[in-house]
Scaffold this motif. Structure first.
Motif, PDB file in Angstrom:
ATOM      1  N   VAL A  20      39.377 -42.682  16.745  1.00 16.90           N
ATOM      2  CA  VAL A  20      40.815 -42.456  16.927  1.00 16.90           C
ATOM      3  C   VAL A  20      41.568 -42.525  15.598  1.00 16.90           C
ATOM      4  CG1 VAL A  20      40.902 -43.151  19.348  1.00 16.90           C
ATOM      5  CG2 VAL A  20      41.081 -44.898  17.555  1.00 16.90           C
ATOM      6  N   GLY A  21      40.846 -42.306  14.494  1.00 14.79           N
ATOM      7  CA  GLY A  21      41.511 -42.198  13.201  1.00 14.79           C
ATOM      8  C   GLY A  21      42.107 -43.483  12.680  1.00 14.79           C
ATOM      9  N   LEU A  22      41.415 -44.609  12.879  1.00  8.21           N
ATOM     10  CA  LEU A  22      41.882 -45.887  12.356  1.00  8.21           C
ATOM     11  C   LEU A  22      40.856 -46.436  11.384  1.00  8.21           C
ATOM     12  CD1 LEU A  22      43.200 -47.622  15.613  1.00  8.21           C
ATOM     13  CD2 LEU A  22      44.547 -46.465  13.865  1.00  8.21           C
ATOM     14  N   ASP A  23      41.335 -47.008  10.286  1.00  6.11           N
ATOM     15  CA  ASP A  23      40.460 -47.605   9.286  1.00  6.11           C
ATOM     16  C   ASP A  23      40.374 -49.102   9.542  1.00  6.11           C
ATOM     17  OD1 ASP A  23      38.887 -47.797   6.868  1.00  6.11           O
ATOM     18  OD2 ASP A  23      40.651 -48.724   5.959  1.00  6.11           O
ATOM     19  N   ASP A  82      51.907 -53.265  15.805  1.00  5.91           N
ATOM     20  CA  ASP A  82      51.838 -54.522  16.547  1.00  5.91           C
ATOM     21  C   ASP A  82      50.592 -54.540  17.444  1.00  5.91           C
ATOM     22  OD1 ASP A  82      54.204 -55.498  15.464  1.00  5.91           O
ATOM     23  OD2 ASP A  82      55.432 -54.623  17.057  1.00  5.91           O
ATOM     24  N   PHE A  83      50.337 -53.422  18.096  1.00  4.05           N
ATOM     25  CA  PHE A  83      49.172 -53.310  18.975  1.00  4.05           C
ATOM     26  C   PHE A  83      47.886 -53.445  18.174  1.00  4.05           C
ATOM     27  CE2 PHE A  83      46.203 -50.331  21.308  1.00  4.05           C
ATOM     28  CZ  PHE A  83      45.924 -51.207  22.344  1.00  4.05           C
ATOM     29  N   TYR A  84      47.816 -52.796  17.015  1.00  3.28           N
ATOM     30  CA  TYR A  84      46.628 -52.898  16.166  1.00  3.28           C
ATOM     31  C   TYR A  84      46.397 -54.357  15.747  1.00  3.28           C
ATOM     32  CZ  TYR A  84      47.458 -47.842  15.590  1.00  3.28           C
ATOM     33  OH  TYR A  84      47.684 -46.503  15.809  1.00  3.28           O
ATOM     34  N   ASN A  85      47.463 -55.040  15.391  1.00  2.00           N
ATOM     35  CA  ASN A  85      47.335 -56.445  14.975  1.00  2.00           C
ATOM     36  C   ASN A  85      46.803 -57.308  16.114  1.00  2.00           C
ATOM     37  OD1 ASN A  85      48.258 -55.890  12.396  1.00  2.00           O
ATOM     38  ND2 ASN A  85      50.395 -56.381  12.880  1.00  2.00           N
ATOM     39  N   THR A  86      47.228 -57.002  17.337  1.00  2.01           N
ATOM     40  CA  THR A  86      46.719 -57.736  18.499  1.00  2.01           C
ATOM     41  C   THR A  86      45.219 -57.523  18.655  1.00  2.01           C
ATOM     42  OG1 THR A  86      48.845 -57.618  19.664  1.00  2.01           O
ATOM     43  CG2 THR A  86      46.876 -57.982  21.007  1.00  2.01           C
ATOM     44  N   LEU A  87      44.767 -56.289  18.472  1.00  2.00           N
ATOM     45  CA  LEU A  87      43.338 -55.997  18.590  1.00  2.00           C
ATOM     46  C   LEU A  87      42.541 -56.721  17.510  1.00  2.00           C
ATOM     47  CD1 LEU A  87      43.439 -52.160  19.379  1.00  2.00           C
ATOM     48  CD2 LEU A  87      43.181 -54.049  20.994  1.00  2.00           C
ATOM     49  N   THR A 121      41.667 -55.802   8.781  1.00  2.00           N
ATOM     50  CA  THR A 121      42.880 -54.999   8.857  1.00  2.00           C
ATOM     51  C   THR A 121      42.564 -53.723   9.620  1.00  2.00           C
ATOM     52  OG1 THR A 121      42.387 -53.918   6.731  1.00  2.00           O
ATOM     53  CG2 THR A 121      43.803 -55.871   6.675  1.00  2.00           C
ATOM     54  N   LEU A 122      43.538 -53.221  10.322  1.00  2.00           N
ATOM     55  CA  LEU A 122      43.382 -51.994  11.099  1.00  2.00           C
ATOM     56  C   LEU A 122      44.608 -51.128  10.842  1.00  2.00           C
ATOM     57  CD1 LEU A 122      41.621 -50.518  13.215  1.00  2.00           C
ATOM     58  CD2 LEU A 122      42.943 -51.680  14.991  1.00  2.00           C
ATOM     59  N   VAL A 123      44.419 -50.033  10.151  1.00  2.00           N
ATOM     60  CA  VAL A 123      45.550 -49.154   9.776  1.00  2.00           C
ATOM     61  C   VAL A 123      45.197 -47.711  10.086  1.00  2.00           C
ATOM     62  CG1 VAL A 123      46.393 -50.703   7.974  1.00  2.00           C
ATOM     63  CG2 VAL A 123      44.712 -48.946   7.398  1.00  2.00           C
TER      64      VAL A 123
END
Length: 634
Positions: A503-506, A381-386, A611-613
């Motif tokens: 921080v290890g996010l794609d 949810d936090f990633y989607n907000t960003l 997208t952020l995963v």
């Protein structure tokens, strides 16, 4: 010490209250010797939907006195001219003799023979019922519903005399017996005194600020009580709700607010900025004669929130979390950390600080980050907000210096980019957080920085605007200073992927279908009411508009030979829904004062979707440490 102060305060109160209660003929003989301003507001006897106000200054030793109603106030970042809602200003001196009053601007009045001035009277019109006629943000406005509800943002009601804004300021409010006030403004016991002309038909509440700023920084809402008062750790929370139909109660909102603020307090840890916080929620009908703007305006220890009464409970709870959590975090900045421009705000000749990236951006980042850190939302949810904030930020000028925009926010082209403080401003906070985690092996983040700065300054010690970023660099790391130089002071767009990699996010993007003029996430056009025009929003345009040659800020005047302006913009949107790939199209626009004809072929409009995963495997162990520390804190 407390008892002595109480005795002095009460003696001042009794003397000054009695002044306003004396007959006009003898009032000047009893003019106060103390350096303070006294005022009175009547909420009992309205005149044509106006409230009557009296302001009595400290003695004036000049021939001409100048009285001001604010042009702008902290937190609004716009020129609103509250003086336009003031009328029938009259000044009185010795033995009730009228003095000459000259209105010199929308917000300024000069009074002659000011050495004899006792007080001024005037009427105030409210703003909610005429919102189509002005641009005042509803949470910064006023509402006068006789015997039902009063929203008193005091900057729209009470003014100040030149050179007296740093003196103590007392306010007597004559209110109906059935109504109750909610405010963070310090209150005395009912004085039972009020200006003579107001009569004694109500009950008088008396408030005091150490200076004019305290008065305008503490809104008051009067209504038949729908209130909840509760304590979280060492903070007393007061929640007051006005619901026109009476269907929404403070008690129904309390559990969610209580849960949220408790999580915020846990997030802040040992940081204690205030022992009281007040939430004033006004639920609007949405009718033409009611508040139209939804959102909130922050104050140091309170907030005014305007939301639609028609919202379902679940949506209302969500809105309160998103809106109030942001406002509550303002207890960090600007309450405890602010520039001289804010500390001694010039209401009628404003000088803006260059640090909106902090006042609004860091605050908005905290409002989102605390939710994942405290487990109120999932990391996804936090990633989607960003991702959504990155997308929204593209609708603004991405090469505009943030500090320059902030310092000039009352002017164009900076004013129309104000909304970016909640988008890119929050992303600046995110980048600083990740950078600090990287340079400290995860042990320090941006919240630690804000605590260090607030301990050094605090509510009564402002910083110099130009000193803040160099000081932050000194307190942190050279890489942080480079970030400010390049992306906050400078004009280089932020490459968010570089920070997510740490921080290890794609972070990646793909093209998806969208609308011709209205995207799924944001529109590509907007309207200018004053000029009755339709213009193209700057930022990322869809592939159709780009291929046609459309540019940001183009004014659309015609499409396929049909003229368009704001009056028939919905016709244009309807027609655009029928465009087919391969159709010929001609769009006429005004660009830099010249007419430009754009011709081409309709193509399916597409826009990048990000997208952020989380990466399934880490590139190195530091990525894992930094992400865990970033999301959950040290």
């Amino acid at each position: 010490m407390k008892k002595i102060y109480y005795i002095i305060a009460c003696s001042l109160l009794i003397v000054s209250c009695d002044i306003l209660n004396k007959p006009l003929a003898s009032s000047h003989q009893l003019a106060p010797k103390n350096k303070l301003t006294r005022s009175a507001i009547d909420l009992v006897s309205l005149s044509n939907d106006r409230i009557k106000v009296r302001v009595q200054p400290a003695p004036i030793y000049k021939d001409v006195a100048t009285f001001y109603i604010p042009e702008t106030v902290p937190g609004t970042y716009s020129d609103d001219d509250y003086g336009k809602f003031i009328d029938s200003v009259a000044a009185y001196g010795t033995f009730g003799k009228k003095l000459k009053v000259t209105k010199t601007s929308d917000n300024t009045w000069d009074i002659k023979n000011a050495r004899n001035l006792d007080y001024i009277d005037y009427y105030v019109n409210d703003t909610y019922d005429v919102e189509a006629e002005h641009t005042i943000f509803s949470p910064a406005g006023t509402n006068f519903k006789e015997n039902e509800q009063f929203m008193l943002n005091l900057h729209g009601i009470l003014g100040y005399f030149k050179d007296q804004e740093e003196m103590p300021y007392y306010v007597d409010i004559n209110r109906p017996e059935t109504m109750e006030a909610t405010t963070s403004l310090p209150r005395f016991a009912d004085s039972l005194y009020v200006a003579q002309d107001f009569g004694n038909t109500g009950i008088t509440d008396t408030y005091k600020g150490d200076r004019y700023f305290d008065i305008v920084d503490n809104p008051i809402m009067y209504n038949v009580p729908s209130k909840e008062v509760f304590t979280i750790d060492d903070i007393t929370i007061e929640l007051s709700v006005y619901s026109p139909s009476g269907t929404v109660k403070a008690s129904s909102l309390k559990p969610n607010i209580e849960r949220m603020i408790k999580a915020q307090k846990n997030y802040l840890g040992d940081f204690n900025a205030t022992d009281r916080y007040t939430i004033l929620l006004y639920l609007t009908t949405g009718e033409a004669d009611d508040a139209q703007d939804l959102g909130a305006l922050e104050h140091h220890t309170s907030t005014v929130v305007v939301l639609p009464e028609s919202m379902p409970q679940e949506n209302l709870d969500d809105a309160m979390v998103n809106v109030v959590s942001h406002e509550f975090f303002h207890i960090v900045t600007p309450l405890n950390l602010h520039a001289t421009q804010i500390h001694k705000f010039k209401y009628n000749d404003p000088e803006m600080s260059m640090h909106l990236w902090m006042y609004e951006g860091i605050t908005e980042y905290f409002a989102q980050h605390f939710q994942v850190q405290q487990g109120l939302v999932t990391p996804e949810d936090f990633y989607n907000t960003l991702v959504q904030k990155i997308s929204n930020a593209k609708g603004y000028d991405d090469v505009m210096s943030f500090t320059k925009m902030s310092a000039n926010i009352l002017e164009e082209p900076y004013a129309s980019n104000y909304g970016n403080v909640y988008e890119k401003g929050a992303l600046i906070g995110m980048c600083l957080d990740i950078l600090m985690r990287k340079n400290s092996n995860g042990e320090r983040g941006v919240l630690d920085l804000m605590k260090e700065l607030t301990y050094q300054y605090g509510p009564n010690r402002p910083f110099e605007d130009s000193n803040l970023i160099p000081q932050i660099t000194q307190l942190t790391y050279p890489e942080v200073g480079e970030f400010f130089t390049n992306h906050v002071i400078g004009t280089q767009p932020i490459q968010y992927k570089d920070f997510f990699d740490l921080v290890g996010l794609d972070y990646s993007t793909t093209l998806v279908d969208t609308g011709f003029l209205l995207g799924k996430e944001r529109p590509y056009i907007n309207g200018n009411k004053e000029e009755n025009t339709i213009y193209v929003l700057p930022g990322n345009l869809n592939t159709f508009l780009t291929a046609l040659g459309v540019q940001g800020n183009d004014v659309i005047t015609a499409v396929n030979g049909t003229a368009y302006d704001l009056s028939n913009v919905y016709d244009l949107i309807t027609v655009s829904n029928s465009w087919k790939a391969g159709d010929a199209i001609t769009m006429t626009v005004q660009r830099d004062g010249e007419e430009v004809a754009l011709t081409g072929t309709v193509i399916t409009p597409q826009t990048p979707q990000a997208t952020l995963v989380e990466l399934q495997t880490y590139n190195d162990d530091l990525q894992r440490v930094l992400r865990e520390k970033w999301l959950k804190g040290s």
